[in-house]
Design a protein around this motif. Structure first.
Motif, mmCIF file in Angstrom:
data_model
loop_
_atom_site.group_PDB
_atom_site.id
_atom_site.type_symbol
_atom_site.label_atom_id
_atom_site.label_comp_id
_atom_site.label_asym_id
_atom_site.label_seq_id
_atom_site.Cartn_x
_atom_site.Cartn_y
_atom_site.Cartn_z
ATOM 1 N N LEU A 136 15.200 -58.376 -10.271
ATOM 2 C CA LEU A 136 15.024 -58.847 -8.907
ATOM 3 C C LEU A 136 16.252 -58.492 -8.067
ATOM 4 N N PHE A 175 17.382 -52.307 -1.798
ATOM 5 C CA PHE A 175 16.832 -52.296 -0.446
ATOM 6 C C PHE A 175 17.941 -52.374 0.595
ATOM 7 N N PHE A 176 18.895 -53.259 0.312
ATOM 8 C CA PHE A 176 19.940 -53.475 1.307
ATOM 9 C C PHE A 176 20.990 -52.377 1.336
ATOM 10 N N VAL A 236 14.237 -60.549 -15.826
ATOM 11 C CA VAL A 236 13.473 -60.575 -14.575
ATOM 12 C C VAL A 236 14.390 -60.836 -13.387
ATOM 13 N N ILE A 237 15.319 -61.793 -13.567
ATOM 14 C CA ILE A 237 16.252 -62.098 -12.475
ATOM 15 C C ILE A 237 17.128 -60.894 -12.159
ATOM 16 N N ILE A 261 16.428 -54.790 -7.348
ATOM 17 C CA ILE A 261 15.476 -54.372 -6.312
ATOM 18 C C ILE A 261 15.962 -54.781 -4.927
ATOM 19 N N VAL A 262 16.364 -56.043 -4.805
ATOM 20 C CA VAL A 262 16.815 -56.545 -3.505
ATOM 21 C C VAL A 262 18.045 -55.771 -3.020
ATOM 22 N N TRP A 301 13.657 -64.149 -18.888
ATOM 23 C CA TRP A 301 14.083 -64.720 -17.589
ATOM 24 C C TRP A 301 15.260 -63.954 -17.021
#
Lengths: 335, 117
Positions: free
Chosen positions: A17, A24-25, A13-14, A20-21, A10
């Protein structure tokens, strides 16, 4: 035990995440971008600066604008400004003075123009304002000027001394170097202020610093024989200037014929050896002037001239079928 | 992995692919209209043709855009160079209305950093 592994999964994965986010920003956003669109010298000028400090970038944009604006006013042939002895004033003043004092910036620019008149073997002549006017008039009337009319134009000398110009109402057209000169001053300002990542596109003149992310800028060269914005060649460049003569400019259309906007001072006729000439060299002033000068030369002479210079490359767009490159252009091409 | 873990991983994957889709969509073909240096209008060129009116320095400028192209239909200016220019369709083509200080640029996947005219 099973639960512990699940917990790690968990968290993993978090974490992923988030990565990745965030990527992008924040990718490509370590550097701030500031841009401005200007309208001077009959040209749309796009300025883009990169850096870390918004305030510094904004004040630099203002300063770059004020540089183009100042040279626009100083070199304007069509209107005067109160208290400014500009090109319009030089040609149209009714002063009784024998000598007119000039703004230091215009005086320096005119000295450079005189210097290049000699260096260019008289091809770059800024005193042909009246000839340009006659061609403009010819286009409006849609009738070619007669040779007599052209020959009758009196071309005054450009005489400079001690910050002053001799008041003989010389009709100047600084189109061959005004943009290059202003771009040179813009670059000097940027570099003095440690802004080395910039791009200025002023119509027929591109000024490049470092690229914000890549090794070099990818610059498309617009195809002058087509009217759809398509590109005939791409070059990679940085810390340099690229100028064109011909291509981007409008043509005089008289009858069915098209006449280039660049006039050979000697004959007082537009020259049509090329559709456009593109010059790549570090100094934007030199790039601007050389593009006009080479445009007025025959291909063989122009090619020989450029090949003898170490720091200048040129692309001669003769026609849609024929583009001739100087010897060192390869370094700017993509494999 | 129990059932909830699988659902969670599935949701994460969904979210990530959602991000990719959003970014792809941003790269569609659109036109930016600037007055002076300000972006005043952004038009998605994949939509059907429609007309728009923006304020220029000398008066209203009527722009018709859609189906992949954009052009100036009407303008108040001495020589009407903008409306004479006609349609533009490809990225890096520009319509520049100097007297009105209006610039129209088509944007899409940036193939070049800049283009020399």
């Amino acid at each position: 035990m099973q639960e512990k592994i699940n917990k790690f999964l968990w968290i993993g994965v978090i974490f992923l995440l988030f990565v990745i986010v965030f990527s992008f920003f924040f990718s490509k956003k370590e550097q701030l971008i500031r841009e401005k669109r200007l309208y001077y010298m009959d040209t749309y000028i796009y300025v883009k600066l990169y850096g870390e400090d918004t305030q510094k970038l904004d004040s630099a944009l203002e300063e770059v604008e004020s540089i183009y604006k100042k040279y626009h006013e100083l070199t304007n042939r069509y209107s005067g400004y109160p208290g400014l002895n500009n090109v319009y004033y030089i040609a149209n003043n009714d002063s009784k003075e024998e000598w007119i004092p000039l703004d230091e910036r215009l005086y320096d620019l005119l000295l450079v123009a005189k210097e290049w008149y000699e260096k260019s073997n008289h091809l770059v002549d800024v005193r042909i304002g009246k000839v340009v006017d006659l061609w403009k008039e010819a286009e409006e009337k849609n009738v070619l000027p007669t040779q007599d009319l052209l020959d009758d134009i009196q071309i005054e000398d450009l005489i400079l001394e001690d910050g002053k110009i001799y008041n003989n109402h010389v009709s100047l057209d600084l189109g061959a170097l005004a943009k290059g000169y202003a771009s040179l001053k813009a670059r000097e300002y940027l570099e003095e202020n440690y802004l080395d990542t910039y791009m200025i596109n002023a119509g027929g003149m591109i000024l490049l610093g470092e690229h914000y992310g890549k090794q070099a800028y990818k610059v498309g060269l617009e195809d002058p024989s087509r009217n759809d914005g398509s590109v005939f060649m791409k070059v990679k460049a940085k810390n340099t200037a690229i100028a064109t003569s011909g291509g981007y400019e409008r043509y005089y259309t008289i009858g069915e014929e098209k006449y280039s906007h660049i006039i050979l001072p000697n004959t007082r006729w537009p020259e049509n050896h090329f559709e456009s000439v593109i010059v790549i060299t570090e100094d934007p002033l030199k790039a601007d002037i050389l593009s006009t000068m080479l445009y007025l030369m025959k291909l063989e002479d122009a090619l020989e001239y450029v090949n003898h210079l170490n720091d200048v490359e040129a692309i001669f767009y003769v026609s849609e079928e024929e583009q001739i490159l100087s010897e060192g252009v390869n370094q700017y091409l993509y494999e | 992995m129990n059932k909830y873990d699988r659902i969670f991983v599935f949701l994460v994957l969904l979210l990530v692919s959602f991000f990719f889709i959003i970014r792809k969509e941003e790269k569609g073909k659109f036109a930016n209209v600037y007055y002076a240096s300000e972006l005043v209008l952004q038009i998605d060129l994949t939509t059907p043709t429609k007309s728009y009116v923006v304020k220029g320095e000398l008066g209203d400028v009527t722009i018709v855009a859609g189906n992949g192209s954009i052009f100036v239909e009407k303008e108040t200016s001495p020589r009407h160079l903008c409306s004479k220019q006609g349609k533009i369709t490809s990225p890096h083509e520009k319509i520049v209305c100097l007297p009105n200080k209006i610039v129209i640029e088509i944007k899409s996947d940036e193939e070049y950093d800049t283009v020399l005219k």
